[in-house]
Design a protein around this motif. Structure first.
Motif, PDB file in Angstrom:
ATOM      1  N   THR A  11       0.833  -1.205   0.000  1.00  0.00           N
ATOM      2  CA  THR A  11       0.000   0.000   0.000  1.00  0.00           C
ATOM      3  C   THR A  11       0.861   1.246   0.000  1.00  0.00           C
ATOM      4  O   THR A  11       2.027   1.220   0.407  1.00  0.00           O
ATOM      5  CB  THR A  11      -0.921   0.021   1.239  1.00  0.00           C
ATOM      6  N   ASP A  12       0.261   2.356  -0.445  1.00  0.00           N
ATOM      7  CA  ASP A  12       0.886   3.676  -0.350  1.00  0.00           C
ATOM      8  C   ASP A  12       0.116   4.582   0.590  1.00  0.00           C
ATOM      9  O   ASP A  12       0.462   5.763   0.727  1.00  0.00           O
ATOM     10  CB  ASP A  12       0.961   4.335  -1.741  1.00  0.00           C
ATOM     11  N   ASP A  13      -0.925   4.065   1.232  1.00  0.00           N
ATOM     12  CA  ASP A  13      -1.736   4.890   2.111  1.00  0.00           C
ATOM     13  C   ASP A  13      -1.065   4.994   3.480  1.00  0.00           C
ATOM     14  O   ASP A  13      -0.832   3.971   4.136  1.00  0.00           O
ATOM     15  CB  ASP A  13      -3.126   4.283   2.261  1.00  0.00           C
ATOM     16  N   PRO A  14      -0.762   6.204   3.958  1.00  0.00           N
ATOM     17  CA  PRO A  14      -0.056   6.338   5.242  1.00  0.00           C
ATOM     18  C   PRO A  14      -0.874   5.858   6.430  1.00  0.00           C
ATOM     19  O   PRO A  14      -0.314   5.310   7.390  1.00  0.00           O
ATOM     20  CB  PRO A  14       0.239   7.837   5.333  1.00  0.00           C
ATOM     21  N   GLY A  15      -2.184   6.040   6.397  1.00  0.00           N
ATOM     22  CA  GLY A  15      -3.023   5.559   7.491  1.00  0.00           C
ATOM     23  C   GLY A  15      -3.032   4.046   7.563  1.00  0.00           C
ATOM     24  O   GLY A  15      -2.962   3.456   8.649  1.00  0.00           O
ATOM     25  N   VAL A  16      -3.121   3.398   6.413  1.00  0.00           N
ATOM     26  CA  VAL A  16      -3.069   1.943   6.357  1.00  0.00           C
ATOM     27  C   VAL A  16      -1.702   1.459   6.822  1.00  0.00           C
ATOM     28  O   VAL A  16      -1.590   0.492   7.591  1.00  0.00           O
ATOM     29  CB  VAL A  16      -3.364   1.445   4.933  1.00  0.00           C
ATOM     30  N   THR A  17      -0.649   2.128   6.365  1.00  0.00           N
ATOM     31  CA  THR A  17       0.708   1.747   6.760  1.00  0.00           C
ATOM     32  C   THR A  17       0.863   1.763   8.274  1.00  0.00           C
ATOM     33  O   THR A  17       1.380   0.814   8.875  1.00  0.00           O
ATOM     34  CB  THR A  17       1.732   2.689   6.115  1.00  0.00           C
TER      35      THR A  17
END
Length: 213
Positions: A50-56
């Motif tokens: 992923t590239d989503d910071p919240g998901v990361t």
């Protein structure tokens, strides 16, 4: 497991909860899915692309390894994570991130049933795919998208016939979410749904066997 940017994820599910809570719902389902995967005895490592910071941040907190999305869409992300990062020398499996009723024992049974070659588990509707597994030395060759179950079968992957209701019940629509409530969602999804007033007895309805508390 590939995960889109939360801002664009699960567009068909919009309206199941207030729009302001939509991304929270998507992330809650993802957290429950990854929690169940990590609790499965047959799983050695959990990787999220992923590239989503919240998901990361959320996935890292749960102990998953996060790698950046290489671009090129869902199937490219799966190939990158499974075949390039994890490597062809290992058995690999990819799952969708919208399985909030997944139980670790269901996933374990599916992985044990997957022999040499490639195997997939169709979703409850029968047209989609929730899991694709590849044995060591075999490229993953994912064909996720509309009609993916038929596409995976046509590509030579064998369908696994087990029941596994929590594994098969992905969530694309509000009707799918209601089905998950009957099966019993994981803790994160349960809390979110109770918070928005969708259900008051989520905990009481859960099927907890094989699921971490």
């Amino acid at each position: 497991m590939p995960v889109k940017q939360l801002s664009t994820a699960k567009s068909r599910l919009r309206g199941a909860v207030a729009d302001a809570r939509h991304q929270e719902l998507v992330l809650a389902m993802l957290r429950d899915t990854v929690t169940a995967i990590g609790a499965c005895e047959q799983v050695a490592d959990v990787m999220v692309v992923t590239d989503d910071p919240g998901v990361t941040a959320a996935m890292t907190k749960l102990g998953a390894r996060v790698v950046p999305d290489p671009g090129g869409g869902l199937n490219a992300a799966m190939r990158f994570g499974a075949d390039t990062v994890a490597g062809l020398s290992r058995p690999r499996a990819v799952l969708t991130g919208d399985l909030p009723a997944l139980r670790p024992d269901e996933l374990g049974a599916a992985l044990l049933a997957a022999g040499p070659g490639r195997h997939f588990v169709a979703d409850e509707a029968g047209s989609g795919t929730v899991l694709l597994a590849a044995a060591p030395g075999i490229p993953l060759a994912p064909h996720f998208g509309v009609g993916s179950a038929a596409a995976h079968a046509a590509s030579g992957a064998a369908a696994l016939p087990g029941g596994w209701p929590g594994l098969r019940q992905d969530v694309d629509t509000a009707a799918d979410l209601r089905a998950v409530l009957i099966l019993g969602p994981g803790d994160h999804t349960c809390r979110l749904l109770r918070d928005v007033g969708l259900t008051a007895d989520c905990d009481a309805s859960r099927m907890t066997a094989g699921r971490p508390r």
